[in-house]
Motif scaffolding. Structure first.
Motif, PDB file in Angstrom:
ATOM      1  N   GLY A  28       0.820  -1.207   0.000  1.00 46.58           N
ATOM      2  CA  GLY A  28       0.000   0.000   0.000  1.00 46.58           C
ATOM      3  C   GLY A  28       0.855   1.259   0.000  1.00 46.58           C
ATOM      4  N   ASN A  29       0.202   2.397  -0.278  1.00 45.62           N
ATOM      5  CA  ASN A  29       0.905   3.689  -0.206  1.00 45.62           C
ATOM      6  C   ASN A  29       1.434   3.920   1.204  1.00 45.62           C
ATOM      7  N   ALA A  30       2.554   4.656   1.283  1.00 40.89           N
ATOM      8  CA  ALA A  30       3.163   4.917   2.598  1.00 40.89           C
ATOM      9  C   ALA A  30       2.179   5.619   3.538  1.00 40.89           C
ATOM     10  N   VAL A  61     -12.949   1.660  -1.651  1.00 39.77           N
ATOM     11  CA  VAL A  61     -11.621   1.653  -2.275  1.00 39.77           C
ATOM     12  C   VAL A  61     -11.735   0.914  -3.606  1.00 39.77           C
ATOM     13  N   VAL A  62     -11.029   1.429  -4.618  1.00 41.49           N
ATOM     14  CA  VAL A  62     -10.999   0.760  -5.923  1.00 41.49           C
ATOM     15  C   VAL A  62      -9.561   0.758  -6.440  1.00 41.49           C
ATOM     16  N   GLY A  63      -9.301  -0.112  -7.361  1.00 37.93           N
ATOM     17  CA  GLY A  63      -8.020  -0.095  -8.069  1.00 37.93           C
ATOM     18  C   GLY A  63      -6.860  -0.668  -7.274  1.00 37.93           C
ATOM     19  N   LYS A  76      -4.125  -6.569 -11.025  1.00 35.34           N
ATOM     20  CA  LYS A  76      -4.112  -5.146 -10.722  1.00 35.34           C
ATOM     21  C   LYS A  76      -4.028  -4.482 -12.088  1.00 35.34           C
ATOM     22  N   GLN A  77      -5.161  -4.099 -12.620  1.00 34.17           N
ATOM     23  CA  GLN A  77      -5.220  -3.542 -13.965  1.00 34.17           C
ATOM     24  C   GLN A  77      -6.119  -2.334 -13.977  1.00 34.17           C
ATOM     25  N   ALA A  78      -5.852  -1.426 -14.911  1.00 34.63           N
ATOM     26  CA  ALA A  78      -6.739  -0.274 -15.068  1.00 34.63           C
ATOM     27  C   ALA A  78      -8.159  -0.756 -15.380  1.00 34.63           C
TER      28      ALA A  78
HETATM   29  C1  LIG Z   1       4.166  -0.284 -16.876  1.00 40.59           C
HETATM   30  C2  LIG Z   1       2.704  -0.537 -16.600  1.00 40.59           C
HETATM   31  C3  LIG Z   1       1.880  -0.918 -17.645  1.00 40.59           C
HETATM   32  C4  LIG Z   1       0.531  -1.158 -17.422  1.00 40.59           C
HETATM   33  N1  LIG Z   1      -0.265  -1.522 -18.475  1.00 40.59           N
HETATM   34  C5  LIG Z   1      -1.588  -1.717 -18.284  1.00 40.59           C
HETATM   35  C6  LIG Z   1      -2.429  -2.047 -19.386  1.00 40.59           C
HETATM   36  O1  LIG Z   1      -2.001  -2.180 -20.529  1.00 40.59           O
HETATM   37  N2  LIG Z   1      -3.744  -2.234 -19.134  1.00 40.59           N
HETATM   38  C7  LIG Z   1      -4.280  -2.091 -17.886  1.00 40.59           C
HETATM   39  O2  LIG Z   1      -5.499  -2.255 -17.735  1.00 40.59           O
HETATM   40  N3  LIG Z   1      -3.494  -1.785 -16.818  1.00 40.59           N
HETATM   41  C8  LIG Z   1      -2.167  -1.584 -16.980  1.00 40.59           C
HETATM   42  N4  LIG Z   1      -1.361  -1.263 -15.906  1.00 40.59           N
HETATM   43  C9  LIG Z   1      -1.937  -1.180 -14.571  1.00 40.59           C
HETATM   44  C10 LIG Z   1      -2.667   0.154 -14.373  1.00 40.59           C
HETATM   45  O3  LIG Z   1      -1.804   1.238 -14.698  1.00 40.59           O
HETATM   46  C11 LIG Z   1      -3.116   0.273 -12.909  1.00 40.59           C
HETATM   47  O4  LIG Z   1      -3.776  -0.908 -12.500  1.00 40.59           O
HETATM   48  C12 LIG Z   1      -4.078   1.454 -12.788  1.00 40.59           C
HETATM   49  O5  LIG Z   1      -3.429   2.662 -13.134  1.00 40.59           O
HETATM   50  C13 LIG Z   1      -4.612   1.540 -11.340  1.00 40.59           C
HETATM   51  O6  LIG Z   1      -5.407   2.692 -11.249  1.00 40.59           O
HETATM   52  P1  LIG Z   1      -5.580   3.397  -9.853  1.00 40.59           P
HETATM   53  O7  LIG Z   1      -6.515   4.558 -10.125  1.00 40.59           O
HETATM   54  O8  LIG Z   1      -5.967   2.406  -8.825  1.00 40.59           O
HETATM   55  O9  LIG Z   1      -4.144   3.927  -9.416  1.00 40.59           O
HETATM   56  P2  LIG Z   1      -3.201   4.986 -10.172  1.00 40.59           P
HETATM   57  O10 LIG Z   1      -3.455   5.017 -11.657  1.00 40.59           O
HETATM   58  O11 LIG Z   1      -1.821   4.676  -9.682  1.00 40.59           O
HETATM   59  O12 LIG Z   1      -3.693   6.376  -9.604  1.00 40.59           O
HETATM   60  C14 LIG Z   1      -3.403   6.786  -8.293  1.00 40.59           C
HETATM   61  C15 LIG Z   1      -3.175   8.259  -8.337  1.00 40.59           C
HETATM   62  O13 LIG Z   1      -3.135   8.766  -7.008  1.00 40.59           O
HETATM   63  C16 LIG Z   1      -2.094   9.716  -6.935  1.00 40.59           C
HETATM   64  N5  LIG Z   1      -1.697   9.815  -5.538  1.00 40.59           N
HETATM   65  C17 LIG Z   1      -0.986   8.920  -4.780  1.00 40.59           C
HETATM   66  N6  LIG Z   1      -0.826   9.391  -3.529  1.00 40.59           N
HETATM   67  C18 LIG Z   1      -1.446  10.581  -3.476  1.00 40.59           C
HETATM   68  C19 LIG Z   1      -1.628  11.545  -2.450  1.00 40.59           C
HETATM   69  N7  LIG Z   1      -1.132  11.372  -1.222  1.00 40.59           N
HETATM   70  N8  LIG Z   1      -2.303  12.661  -2.761  1.00 40.59           N
HETATM   71  C20 LIG Z   1      -2.822  12.847  -4.003  1.00 40.59           C
HETATM   72  N9  LIG Z   1      -2.687  11.967  -5.020  1.00 40.59           N
HETATM   73  C21 LIG Z   1      -2.004  10.852  -4.748  1.00 40.59           C
HETATM   74  C22 LIG Z   1      -1.010   9.168  -7.845  1.00 40.59           C
HETATM   75  O14 LIG Z   1      -0.143  10.183  -8.251  1.00 40.59           O
HETATM   76  C23 LIG Z   1      -1.855   8.629  -9.005  1.00 40.59           C
HETATM   77  O15 LIG Z   1      -2.092   9.605  -9.992  1.00 40.59           O
HETATM   78  C24 LIG Z   1      -0.006  -1.015 -16.112  1.00 40.59           C
HETATM   79  C25 LIG Z   1       0.830  -0.620 -15.059  1.00 40.59           C
HETATM   80  C26 LIG Z   1       2.164  -0.378 -15.301  1.00 40.59           C
HETATM   81  C27 LIG Z   1       3.051   0.064 -14.144  1.00 40.59           C
END
Ligand SMILES: Cc1cc2nc3c(=O)[nH]c(=O)nc-3n(C[C@H](O)[C@H](O)[C@H](O)COP(=O)(O)OP(=O)(O)OC[C@H]3O[C@@H](n4cnc5c(N)ncnc54)[C@H](O)[C@@H]3O)c2cc1C
Length: 154
Positions: A28-30, A61-63, A76-78
């Motif tokens: 998880g995040n710090a 919570v999502v993602g 863990k995917q978008a």
């Molecule tokens: C190299 C790579 C390739 C990938 N390719 C794919 C793909 O092809 N298809 C796919 O479906 N998934 C892919 N993924 C996975 C996908 O990127 C993640 O599963 C998705 O981005 C998760 O979304 P999220 O909104 O949970 O988190 P994130 O997209 O990580 O969003 C979290 C956000 O919160 C912000 N944040 C963190 N802490 C704080 C704070 N304290 N205050 C304010 N903001 C904060 C971060 O800066 C970030 O913008 C890939 C991942 C990687 C690393």
């Protein structure tokens, strides 16, 4: 397990490697440590199948930050984050309207592993598991998906 300059050594044996790319497991995040949110053993925020954080009122919570019940291959995917976000939003709205918040999300892995000039489609859900041969069309399919997906935000 350890990495040498030219090999990876594991408990089960070793194999040569020209390039080693190590990706540590997600935690998880710090800042989660500064909260009293319930956590999974790996440090993610605990969630139920409706994306609710157990024991908390209207906290979802999502993602990538969440730990959800489901098969151990759940990615863990978008794409999963999208599905979870739709369920969480519906549940929050229902909750605010005093209705039952019992929307769940599909579990599926859909991915095109893009190698710039070609791509490989991987799909898995609770019933099917599919890996297609690498082909140029999947590179372009991923580009088209990206364009279409981002269009609504531009
Ligand atoms: C190299 C790579 C390739 C990938 N390719 C794919 C793909 O092809 N298809 C796919 O479906 N998934 C892919 N993924 C996975 C996908 O990127 C993640 O599963 C998705 O981005 C998760 O979304 P999220 O909104 O949970 O988190 P994130 O997209 O990580 O969003 C979290 C956000 O919160 C912000 N944040 C963190 N802490 C704080 C704070 N304290 N205050 C304010 N903001 C904060 C971060 O800066 C970030 O913008 C890939 C991942 C990687 C690393």
């Amino acid at each position: 397990m350890r990495f040498d300059a030219d090999r990876v050594v594991t408990e089960g044996g070793e194999f040569p490697a020209d390039l080693i790319l190590f990706m540590p497991g997600m935690t998880g995040n710090a800042w989660f440590d500064a909260t009293d949110l319930p956590r999974s053993p790996g440090g993610l925020v605990q969630a139920d199948a409706q994306c609710r954080v157990p024991g908390r009122e209207r906290v979802y919570v999502v993602g990538d930050s969440g730990s959800f019940p489901g098969p151990d291959w759940m990615p863990k995917q978008a794409h999963m984050a999208d599905l979870q976000a739709a369920a969480a939003a519906a549940n929050l709205l229902a909750d605010l309207q005093g209705k039952a918040s019992n929307e769940t999300f599909k579990v599926e892995l859909v991915c095109i592993v893009d190698a710039i000039d070609r791509g490989t489609l991987v799909f898995r859900n609770l019933r099917r598991n599919l890996l297609l041969p690498s082909a140029r069309v999947f590179h372009w399919a991923k580009r088209a998906f990206e364009w279409k997906y981002l269009r609504r935000y531009r």
